[in-house]
Design an enzyme around this catalytic site. Structure first.
Site, PDB file in Angstrom:
ATOM      1  N   HIS A 148      44.707  24.459  10.131  1.00 58.87           N
ATOM      2  CA  HIS A 148      45.873  24.754  10.964  1.00 58.87           C
ATOM      3  C   HIS A 148      45.990  23.855  12.192  1.00 58.87           C
ATOM      4  O   HIS A 148      46.772  24.137  13.075  1.00 58.87           O
ATOM      5  CB  HIS A 148      45.831  26.219  11.436  1.00 58.87           C
ATOM      6  N   GLU A 199      57.529  26.060   1.807  1.00 58.34           N
ATOM      7  CA  GLU A 199      57.909  24.835   2.537  1.00 58.34           C
ATOM      8  C   GLU A 199      58.554  23.778   1.656  1.00 58.34           C
ATOM      9  O   GLU A 199      59.516  23.123   2.069  1.00 58.34           O
ATOM     10  CB  GLU A 199      56.688  24.248   3.269  1.00 58.34           C
TER      11      GLU A 199
END
Lengths: 367, 327
Positions: free
Chosen positions: B130, B61
């Site tokens: 998450h 990322e």
């Protein structure tokens, strides 16, 4: 010194690259002198409280910026970290605009909003000036991705540009670099990561913090990337090694890695007492001054006489003195600047954006 | 002409429409191309646009977010997909330091017209790492905009506006809404960023929310209506800029306000909206603004605990009853 290589890299012959003629060599000498003088005056200004924040000067590393950027075309992007004055000046930033930035004045390249660590010069394709160690490396991959995308996807022509992304040896230990390197390789991005290996990550010597410290090109092996070692204290060697590499990357877009050996004559920043290295080490390295090196070469080869060097040095001192004066005369940014350039869009307290003075005045944007 | 399509289709239409019009727009992220999108948002886009514009990345990322920002500095208009905004945390330096501050640090030289988008909030028993709601964390930073669509129509209109916007825009979607269907025009259209919409007119209390919890508010409205409490539900659509005008206009009519925000309560979008309503509508309020958030705990895995943690209908109903003195 010629290029050395890792087992995985190609040997390229920088000996084939001709040494440029006298005009170019003289310009390099002048550029290096200009950077040195800029930094000397910047340190003075810092002590006189004309400049604030952090100041990281480039003394000793001038041959790196000048020699590498000389290997580029004018529209090749350049991006670096926070020790950025040298790269910006070598790319063509007007020293008075740089000095005004240090002084936090509206005439600065970033209107006094960026400071020493954030020199930007869009007309000269200088993309900063970035303060967080290693954070500029994904950006560098992105600049190079964009040049290739513009060429190949939008204009339907072969890649025409190469990006130089500078980082310090300390930045090799940031994850951002490793992600950028891997991405650049798997996407065949034409970016050259130039590690300005001045042997110290702030006050921590490279042996104390970086694996494979003795041969950084091993880092490139993991990314299956071409890599060379360059003597960054010699501007001619730097140029020839880089020219061969840059031309190759332009022709066949892919990333490359350069272990650029150099030495930082001054401390990490202005508050650094340099207790982590010996006076002897400093003296030894300072005797290998890149400006003296080129001066001697020019005298030896009959291009220049000692007197002419003195004249050039005097001219440069005059130019930088004028830059300091100009910067001092440039006003502080108006308080209204606080809410300007935050968003392009105008909303709430935000007043949109506009180009800095030096880009509006000159309108001499280079393509 | 409108037809009924899924939320994910609406997102894809926004991206594809803009990509057809502007070669500078491209999509990059994990599994966006060959896999057809981890959540099938980009299904079929590789076939239409090819691998040079629909770009698979490593799981990296920081790398691909930063790459997108560098490309935007050069004038391209990247759409960066985070499989989940939870994963954007490892790219925080890039998306919070580089994207939103470049224009300022460069004194107006470099704009960063980029969109970061992906799933935000609880996905359904994904556990704490998450299930991030990043809106409150990120809204604190000047230089970026945040939109949160709550239905397919808004998804297409807000994402289209985000792609065309000259500033960095974070588009927060929800895995739990991707299969939701709704009427969406075939043609391209923009919804203005920074403009809220009244989802349900009402007279007794203004309930402000963003994204998925807007639906919790609509469900709560049905329950409360049976009790004789008529709430007005405002969908903020964007967190930054915040449309305080639409909210204030409503509060001046209802004289009470509840904010429903799926992020944690401390220093949050909810606390910001409450502070603004108190500032602007001080004399109009019959009670202080009440706030409903996710509970101040890591998101749990167990189904019943997660359902309890979220700003659910029960909590919204309790807050409305309390703020309207019907408790």
């Amino acid at each position: 010194m010629t290029s050395s290589s890792t087992p995985s890299t190609q040997q390229r012959d920088s000996e084939q690259v001709p040494i440029p003629g006298p005009d170019v060599l003289l310009k390099w000498l002048r550029d290096m002198m200009l950077i040195r003088e800029f930094e000397v005056r910047a340190m003075q200004a810092y002590q006189n409280k004309l400049a604030g924040g952090f100041l990281h000067v480039y003394n000793g590393q001038e041959a790196v910026a000048v020699g590498t950027i000389a290997a580029l075309k004018s529209d090749d992007p350049v991006i670096t970290a926070y020790r950025d004055h040298g790269h910006a000046l070598a790319r063509g930033l007007d020293p008075k605009v740089g000095m005004a930035e240090l002084f936090g004045r509206i005439g600065g390249c970033a209107k006094g909003k960026g400071g020493s660590m954030h020199f930007f010069d869009a007309p000269n394709h200088m993309y900063g000036g970035h303060g967080i160690v290693g954070a500029q490396t994904p950006l560098g991959a992105g600049l190079a991705f964009a040049t290739k995308y513009e060429d190949e996807v939008i204009r339907k022509r072969p890649n025409s540009r190469v990006t130089l992304c500078f980082l310090g040896d300390g930045a090799l230990n940031q994850g951002a670099f490793h992600e950028a390197a891997n991405l650049a390789k798997v996407m065949d991005i034409p970016v050259i990561f130039i590690v300005e290996n001045n042997q110290y990550a702030m006050g921590t010597s490279i042996e104390r913090c970086t694996s494979a410290a003795g041969n950084l090109v091993h880092k490139a092996v993991a990314y299956d990337m071409d890599a060379i070692t360059v003597d960054g204290m010699d501007v001619i060697k730097t140029y020839r090694d880089m020219k061969a590499l840059v031309d190759d990357i332009r022709e066949t877009p892919r990333p490359a890695f350069v272990d650029m050996h150099c030495y930082r004559f001054k401390g990490h920043s202005m508050s650094d007492p340099r207790k982590y290295r010996t006076h002897e080490e400093e003296q030894e390295n300072e005797s290998n001054d890149p400006i003296d090196g080129l001066s001697k070469f020019l005298v030896k080869t009959g291009v220049l006489e000692e007197a002419a060097i003195k004249t050039m040095s005097k001219e440069v001192r005059t130019e930088i003195r004028a830059a300091v004066k100009w910067a001092e005369a440039s006003p502080e940014p108006d308080i209204s600047e606080l809410y300007h350039d935050v968003y392009v869009d105008t909303w709430g307290p935000y007043t949109g954006t506009s180009l800095p003075e030096f880009m509006r005045d000159s309108s001499k944007e280079k393509s | 002409m409108s037809r009924t399509i899924e939320f994910r289709d609406a997102l894809r239409e926004a991206m594809s429409d803009e990509m057809r019009k502007d070669p500078k727009v491209f999509l990059i992220g994990e599994e966006v191309a060959q896999y057809d999108g981890a959540y099938k948002v980009s299904r079929g886009m590789l076939d239409e646009f090819g691998p040079s514009r629909i770009i698979d990345t490593p799981i990296s990322e920081t790398g691909f977010a930063g790459l997108g920002i560098g490309a935007a500095m050069m004038g391209l208009r990247p759409i960066v997909e985070f499989m989940s905004w939870s994963f954007s945390l490892v790219a925080a330096d890039q998306i919070l330091n580089n994207a939103p501050k470049m224009l300022y640090m460069s004194g107006g030289q470099f704009q960063v017209p980029i969109v970061f988008r992906g799933n935000d909030g609880a996905g359904g028993q994904l556990g704490s790492t998450h299930s991030w709601c990043v809106e409150s964390l990120y809204a604190n930073v000047p230089g970026l905009k945040i939109v949160i669509p709550s239905d397919p129509y808004d998804a297409k209109g807000l994402l289209t506006a985000a792609i065309r916007d000259p500033d960095p825009v974070f588009c927060l979607e929800s895995e739990r809404m991707l299969s939701m269907t709704g009427e969406v025009p075939e043609e391209a259209y923009e919804l203005p960023i920074g403009k809220a919409v009244i989802r349900r007119p009402g007279t007794d209390c203004t309930v402000v929310s963003f994204g998925r919890p807007v639906h919790f508010c609509m469900a709560a409205a049905e329950i409360l209506a049976k009790e004789g409490i008529d709430i007005e539900v405002i969908d903020g659509r964007s967190v930054k800029p915040l449309d305080i005008d639409t909210i204030a206009e409503s509060v001046r009519r209802t004289n009470s306000c509840v904010v429903v925000d799926q992020s944690w309560s401390f220093a949050s979008v909810g606390s910001e909206v409450a502070a603004e309503v108190h500032r602007v509508c001080f004399d109009d309020l019959d009670n202080h603004v009440h706030r409903v958030h996710s509970d101040d705990v890591p998101a749990p895995y167990a189904h019943n605990l997660e359902a309890e943690m979220l700003p659910n209908e029960r909590k919204i109903c309790e807050a409305v009853r309390s703020v309207t003195y019907n408790a």
